[in-house]
Design an enzyme around this catalytic site. Structure first.
Site, mmCIF file in Angstrom:
data_model
loop_
_atom_site.group_PDB
_atom_site.id
_atom_site.type_symbol
_atom_site.label_atom_id
_atom_site.label_comp_id
_atom_site.label_asym_id
_atom_site.label_seq_id
_atom_site.Cartn_x
_atom_site.Cartn_y
_atom_site.Cartn_z
ATOM 1 N N HIS A 1 4.253 2.076 12.946
ATOM 2 C CA HIS A 1 3.309 3.139 13.323
ATOM 3 C C HIS A 1 3.885 4.003 14.444
ATOM 4 O O HIS A 1 3.161 4.798 15.042
ATOM 5 C CB HIS A 1 1.953 2.581 13.777
ATOM 6 C CG HIS A 1 1.158 1.944 12.665
ATOM 7 N ND1 HIS A 1 -0.191 1.723 12.729
ATOM 8 C CD2 HIS A 1 1.526 1.486 11.443
ATOM 9 C CE1 HIS A 1 -0.607 1.155 11.610
ATOM 10 N NE2 HIS A 1 0.430 0.993 10.806
ATOM 11 N N ASP B 1 -0.136 4.293 1.209
ATOM 12 C CA ASP B 1 -0.341 5.255 2.293
ATOM 13 C C ASP B 1 0.396 4.850 3.560
ATOM 14 O O ASP B 1 0.800 3.691 3.736
ATOM 15 C CB ASP B 1 -1.845 5.406 2.582
ATOM 16 C CG ASP B 1 -2.493 4.111 3.043
ATOM 17 O OD1 ASP B 1 -2.145 3.032 2.500
ATOM 18 O OD2 ASP B 1 -3.338 4.149 3.956
ATOM 19 N N ASP C 1 6.222 0.008 6.949
ATOM 20 C CA ASP C 1 4.782 -0.155 6.697
ATOM 21 C C ASP C 1 4.317 0.946 5.768
ATOM 22 O O ASP C 1 3.986 2.024 6.222
ATOM 23 C CB ASP C 1 4.045 -0.123 8.034
ATOM 24 C CG ASP C 1 2.561 -0.419 7.897
ATOM 25 O OD1 ASP C 1 2.121 -0.797 6.797
ATOM 26 O OD2 ASP C 1 1.826 -0.248 8.880
ATOM 27 N N ASP D 1 0.683 -10.330 0.467
ATOM 28 C CA ASP D 1 0.623 -8.977 1.026
ATOM 29 C C ASP D 1 1.609 -8.887 2.187
ATOM 30 O O ASP D 1 2.278 -9.862 2.529
ATOM 31 C CB ASP D 1 -0.825 -8.718 1.507
ATOM 32 C CG ASP D 1 -1.092 -7.263 1.863
ATOM 33 O OD1 ASP D 1 -0.274 -6.387 1.496
ATOM 34 O OD2 ASP D 1 -2.125 -6.990 2.500
ATOM 35 N N HIS E 1 0.815 -1.226 0.000
ATOM 36 C CA HIS E 1 0.000 0.000 0.000
ATOM 37 C C HIS E 1 0.842 1.267 0.000
ATOM 38 O O HIS E 1 1.952 1.293 0.528
ATOM 39 C CB HIS E 1 -1.031 -0.009 1.133
ATOM 40 C CG HIS E 1 -0.477 -0.113 2.524
ATOM 41 N ND1 HIS E 1 -0.169 0.986 3.286
ATOM 42 C CD2 HIS E 1 -0.204 -1.193 3.299
ATOM 43 C CE1 HIS E 1 0.265 0.600 4.477
ATOM 44 N NE2 HIS E 1 0.265 -0.721 4.510
ATOM 45 N N GLU F 1 -5.016 1.767 2.948
ATOM 46 C CA GLU F 1 -4.955 0.563 3.796
ATOM 47 C C GLU F 1 -5.077 0.932 5.266
ATOM 48 O O GLU F 1 -5.723 0.233 6.045
ATOM 49 C CB GLU F 1 -3.643 -0.197 3.554
ATOM 50 C CG GLU F 1 -3.600 -1.589 4.182
ATOM 51 C CD GLU F 1 -3.106 -1.620 5.615
ATOM 52 O OE1 GLU F 1 -3.251 -2.659 6.267
ATOM 53 O OE2 GLU F 1 -2.579 -0.588 6.108
ATOM 54 N N GLU F 2 -4.466 2.040 5.631
ATOM 55 C CA GLU F 2 -4.459 2.435 7.050
ATOM 56 C C GLU F 2 -5.831 2.909 7.522
ATOM 57 O O GLU F 2 -6.036 3.178 8.689
ATOM 58 C CB GLU F 2 -3.386 3.508 7.300
ATOM 59 C CG GLU F 2 -1.957 3.048 6.968
ATOM 60 C CD GLU F 2 -1.439 1.945 7.879
ATOM 61 O OE1 GLU F 2 -2.149 1.585 8.837
ATOM 62 O OE2 GLU F 2 -0.319 1.449 7.628
HETATM 63 ZN ZN LIG Z 1 0.556 -1.734 6.282
#
Ligand SMILES: [Zn+2]
Length: 488
Positions: free
Chosen positions: A460, A125, A158, A219, A123, A192-193
């Protein structure tokens, strides 16, 4: 006589040498296992060039904000342009379409259109940086700094490594003249987030309307640990084969309100608090099915005796394991009270109180069964219970570990890591992969990254970073996986 003895001795020695020689031949024959494509393990210059291409993507702040008005379309357009310019062969030779404006879908035509295609997913984002924490970053979060052997910034773990990592692999394979046996799809969602409903979900339904079925989907997800699991001194590659469901229940209580000098025995807040307390006091029953398949089926044979006893008797030891929040999440549907809103003034009785309880649902349970159980446990008609529908999702199906695609994925991991144990596991968070379970029975979630001890806190979090060597190797991994996928 003497001559005969000599001849006999020589014959014996020759025979013995033959036996030993044959035994010595019984070592693993050098196979293609050791031949890696696009390997740059001993080439720091190329590794650095790969890192620079990821760093460029880190500098573009494609942030998914909870508040939709903060969405910045220009950042996503800039990302599209950056990828186009950084991977020119890919953009010349693969079909690319923009889906829902900001997500990307590529098709790499294979030699045999009759074979089922597969799809690599990542992803575009990233999550925001918590305001005020910027000074805690060793290098600014969107600097894409390459320093101390790492690429720094939001998205390195991520999941921008997936986007540029997959594209870098494809670019390298194209430069080498490689054409895949079957069609390869690359899909990069843009939200995705936030759950992926506007990006990956739309890509998945687009493929579905085109009648496409996928041999497998890969994924982001588990990683490779080294000596981090108790009782195991070997590397373990954890491949996610299922992910938990997601359900937020909103609990609401209404009351008459009035002056706090003449209150009823319990206010709306009191009633709601009791409901929340009951839910926390009644955790879901333990379900060892998923952990058992990881432990007993894959890890335990390589563990010491004590751990073997534990793995073979999870029915007995599960309550003990559940004292760890991480293991607990793999053993049951979890309950987390995440929001509580009530009251406007110290002397005013609230007319309403509401709370949100977030459940992560283990395979075997459903949205309906979790909701019904909550209502039963709360057991109070003054508390209404409603599902928040936008994010509600049943647990994913459990993917097939006996498929040829799982075998090739595991083989690719082994080609990069000596003596690694490849084990399936349950992903407790959410990924975009959940949107693709209707297109394939084989949906895997795996990051070809060697986990560092403090890596989890960087996801994150602050000081997100990925090692230059680790990134260079994961590009090679994707290239190797694409090559190996010719054999699924
Ligand atoms: Zn992710």
């Amino acid at each position: 006589m003497r001559r005969t003895l000599w001849l006999f001795a020589i014959a014996l020695l020759t025979f013995a040498a033959l036996l030993i020689g044959r035994a010595l031949l019984l070592v693993p024959a050098p196979t293609s296992e050791t031949v890696l494509v696009l390997d740059v393990a001993n080439d720091p210059v190329q590794a650095h060039e790969r890192a620079m291409r990821l760093a460029g993507a880190i500098r573009i702040p494609t942030i998914s904000h909870q508040d939709p008005t903060l969405f910045d379309p220009a950042a996503f357009e800039q990302m599209h342009a950056y990828l186009e310019q950084t991977f020119p062969l890919t953009h010349a030779q693969l079909e690319r379409e923009k889906v829902a404006q900001y997500s990307l879908l590529y098709r790499w035509p294979g030699r045999d259109p009759a074979k089922l295609p597969y799809l690599l997913l990542a992803h575009l984002d990233v999550v925001p940086v918590i305001p005020g924490t910027e000074p805690n970053w060793q290098y600014p979060p969107f600097s894409g700094e390459i320093a101390d052997g790492y690429i720094w910034g939001r998205g390195t773990l991520d999941d921008k490594f997936g986007v540029t990592g997959i594209l870098d692999a494809v670019e390298g394979l194209l430069a080498a003249g490689f054409q895949p046996d079957r069609d390869v799809y690359l899909a990069f969602g843009h939200d995705e987030e936030l759950g992926g409903n506007a990006g990956a979900a739309v890509i998945a339904s687009l493929l579905k309307t085109r009648g496409i079925e996928l041999a497998y989907v890969m994924d982001e997800g588990g990683a490779i640990t080294d000596g981090m699991l108790p009782g195991l001194d070997r590397k373990v590659a954890l491949i996610g084969i299922a992910e938990k469901g997601f359900l937020s229940l909103e609990l609401t209580t209404k009351a008459a309100g009035g002056h706090s000098s003449m209150p009823p025995p319990s206010t709306a807040i009191g009633v709601l608090s009791r409901a929340v307390t009951r839910l926390e006091a009644s955790p879901f029953p333990l379900d060892t099915t998923q952990l058992e398949s990881t432990f007993a089926g894959y890890l335990a044979p390589h563990m010491g005796f004590q751990m073997k006893i534990l793995a073979a008797n999870l029915w007995l030891f599960a309550p003990l394991l559940a004292s760890s929040n991480q293991l607990n999440a793999m053993l049951r549907t979890t309950t987390a009270v995440t929001m509580f809103n009530a009251g406007i003034k110290e002397n005013v009785l609230p007319i309403e109180a509401s709370a949100v309880v977030n459940h992560r649902i283990i395979p075997g349970e459903t949205l309906a069964s979790v909701t019904a159980r909550a209502i039963e446990i709360i057991d109070d008609e003054n508390v209404s219970v409603a599902q928040l529908p936008l994010t509600a999702r049943d647990p994913s199906p459990v993917s097939d570990v006996d498929s040829t695609s799982f075998a090739q994925l595991a083989r690719t991991v082994r080609q990069f890591h000596d003596k690694v144990i490849v084990a399936p596991y349950l992903v407790v968070g959410g990924t975009d992969a959940k949107h693709f379970t209707g297109l394939s029975r084989n949906v895997y979630r795996f990051n070809p990254i060697l986990a560092e001890p403090d890596m989890m806190s960087r996801f994150h979090g602050t000081n997100e970073r990925l090692s230059v060597d680790g990134y260079a190797s994961l590009v090679s991994f994707y290239a190797q996986l694409i090559r190996n996928s010719d054999q699924i």
